[in-house]
Design a protein around this motif. Structure first.
Motif, mmCIF file in Angstrom:
data_model
loop_
_atom_site.group_PDB
_atom_site.id
_atom_site.type_symbol
_atom_site.label_atom_id
_atom_site.label_comp_id
_atom_site.label_asym_id
_atom_site.label_seq_id
_atom_site.Cartn_x
_atom_site.Cartn_y
_atom_site.Cartn_z
ATOM 1 N N UNK A 1 7.098 3.103 3.881
ATOM 2 C CA UNK A 1 7.473 1.948 3.050
ATOM 3 C C UNK A 1 8.054 0.801 3.877
ATOM 4 N N UNK A 2 8.563 1.115 5.088
ATOM 5 C CA UNK A 2 9.113 0.032 5.916
ATOM 6 C C UNK A 2 8.052 -0.623 6.805
ATOM 7 N N UNK A 3 6.800 -0.197 6.670
ATOM 8 C CA UNK A 3 5.726 -0.804 7.460
ATOM 9 C C UNK A 3 5.283 -2.099 6.810
ATOM 10 N N UNK A 4 5.497 -3.200 7.511
ATOM 11 C CA UNK A 4 4.938 -4.464 7.031
ATOM 12 C C UNK A 4 4.658 -5.377 8.215
ATOM 13 N N UNK A 5 3.814 -6.359 7.965
ATOM 14 C CA UNK A 5 3.443 -7.267 9.038
ATOM 15 C C UNK A 5 2.058 -6.970 9.570
ATOM 16 N N UNK A 6 1.851 -7.411 10.814
ATOM 17 C CA UNK A 6 0.521 -7.292 11.407
ATOM 18 C C UNK A 6 0.415 -6.066 12.323
ATOM 19 N N UNK A 7 -0.657 -5.330 12.151
ATOM 20 C CA UNK A 7 -0.934 -4.177 13.004
ATOM 21 C C UNK A 7 -2.307 -4.387 13.635
ATOM 22 N N UNK A 8 -2.386 -4.075 14.905
ATOM 23 C CA UNK A 8 -3.663 -4.239 15.591
ATOM 24 C C UNK A 8 -4.454 -2.942 15.532
ATOM 25 N N UNK A 9 -5.723 -3.098 15.171
ATOM 26 C CA UNK A 9 -6.652 -1.962 15.168
ATOM 27 C C UNK A 9 -7.520 -2.117 16.417
ATOM 28 N N UNK B 1 0.817 -1.218 0.000
ATOM 29 C CA UNK B 1 0.000 0.000 0.000
ATOM 30 C C UNK B 1 0.857 1.278 0.000
ATOM 31 N N UNK B 2 0.446 2.242 -0.797
ATOM 32 C CA UNK B 2 1.100 3.550 -0.840
ATOM 33 C C UNK B 2 0.169 4.585 -0.201
ATOM 34 N N UNK B 3 -1.116 4.427 -0.535
ATOM 35 C CA UNK B 3 -2.125 5.351 -0.007
ATOM 36 C C UNK B 3 -3.358 4.530 0.372
ATOM 37 N N UNK B 4 -3.833 4.745 1.568
ATOM 38 C CA UNK B 4 -5.012 4.008 2.026
ATOM 39 C C UNK B 4 -6.063 5.007 2.504
ATOM 40 N N UNK B 5 -7.246 4.892 1.919
ATOM 41 C CA UNK B 5 -8.354 5.759 2.333
ATOM 42 C C UNK B 5 -9.297 4.895 3.182
ATOM 43 N N UNK C 1 -4.751 -5.461 10.782
ATOM 44 C CA UNK C 1 -4.338 -4.959 9.470
ATOM 45 C C UNK C 1 -3.042 -5.668 9.105
ATOM 46 N N UNK C 2 -3.054 -6.315 7.951
ATOM 47 C CA UNK C 2 -1.855 -7.023 7.498
ATOM 48 C C UNK C 2 -1.300 -6.281 6.270
ATOM 49 N N UNK C 3 -0.044 -5.873 6.373
ATOM 50 C CA UNK C 3 0.594 -5.212 5.239
ATOM 51 C C UNK C 3 1.651 -6.154 4.677
ATOM 52 N N UNK C 4 1.468 -6.499 3.421
ATOM 53 C CA UNK C 4 2.413 -7.390 2.742
ATOM 54 C C UNK C 4 3.280 -6.565 1.805
ATOM 55 N N UNK C 5 4.585 -6.832 1.850
ATOM 56 C CA UNK C 5 5.508 -6.124 0.956
ATOM 57 C C UNK C 5 6.321 -7.143 0.183
#
Ligand code: CUA
Length: 148
Positions: A119-127, A78-82, A144-148
């Motif tokens: 850009x260095x954000x990846x992995x699991x984030x808790x909401x 993801x670059x931009x998330x709305x 929220x899972x960010x895959x890179x």
């Protein structure tokens, strides 16, 4: 009445007038809680992750007692998330731990947050929901899972 009492009574009345004027002005210009953009009916709100462009996502999330729908959000590069969030019952919070995303979700309104994940954000984030919304508040979270 002493003169100093009169002066202080005047200061209090003057402060009150200033304070109320600012309040009336803020209400008239449509000041609202950050992120809250538009009136909407929760019945017309479609949840899910929508890819708009390469790296651009629109994520529609329903907040309810005591869950988020969708419960797991996966974004690839993801670059931009709305984020567009609605509540179906009471006021909830929407906070992604470790980021600057933290807004209130008020029934009857869409809360919009535009987030540019580093850009260095990846992995699991808790909401989490960070507004007390009832007895199940502490169990209200999503991932929220960010895959890179
Ligand atoms: Cu929802 Cu606390």
């Amino acid at each position: 009445m002493r003169k100093t009492e009169l002066i202080w009574a005047g200061v209090v009345v003057f402060s009150l007038i200033i304070f109320l004027s600012v309040l009336v002005y803020a209400i008239n210009v449509g000041y609202n809680t950050p992120g809250i953009t538009e009136h909407a009916n929760v019945k017309d709100f479609k949840t899910g992750v929508f890819k708009i462009d390469e790296g651009v996502y629109e994520v529609h999330i329903l907040a309810a007692q005591f869950y988020f729908d969708p419960y797991t959000i996966t974004l690839k590069d993801p670059v931009k998330v709305i984020f567009k969030i609605m509540s179906q019952d009471v006021i909830h919070g929407f906070s992604i731990i470790g980021t600057n995303v933290n807004v209130m979700v008020v029934p009857g309104y869409i809360t919009t947050v535009i987030w540019y994940p580093p850009t260095n954000f990846k992995g699991n984030f808790t909401i989490i929901c960070d507004e007390y919304c009832g007895p199940g508040h502490s169990n209200m979270f999503a991932t929220l899972i960010i895959e890179r």
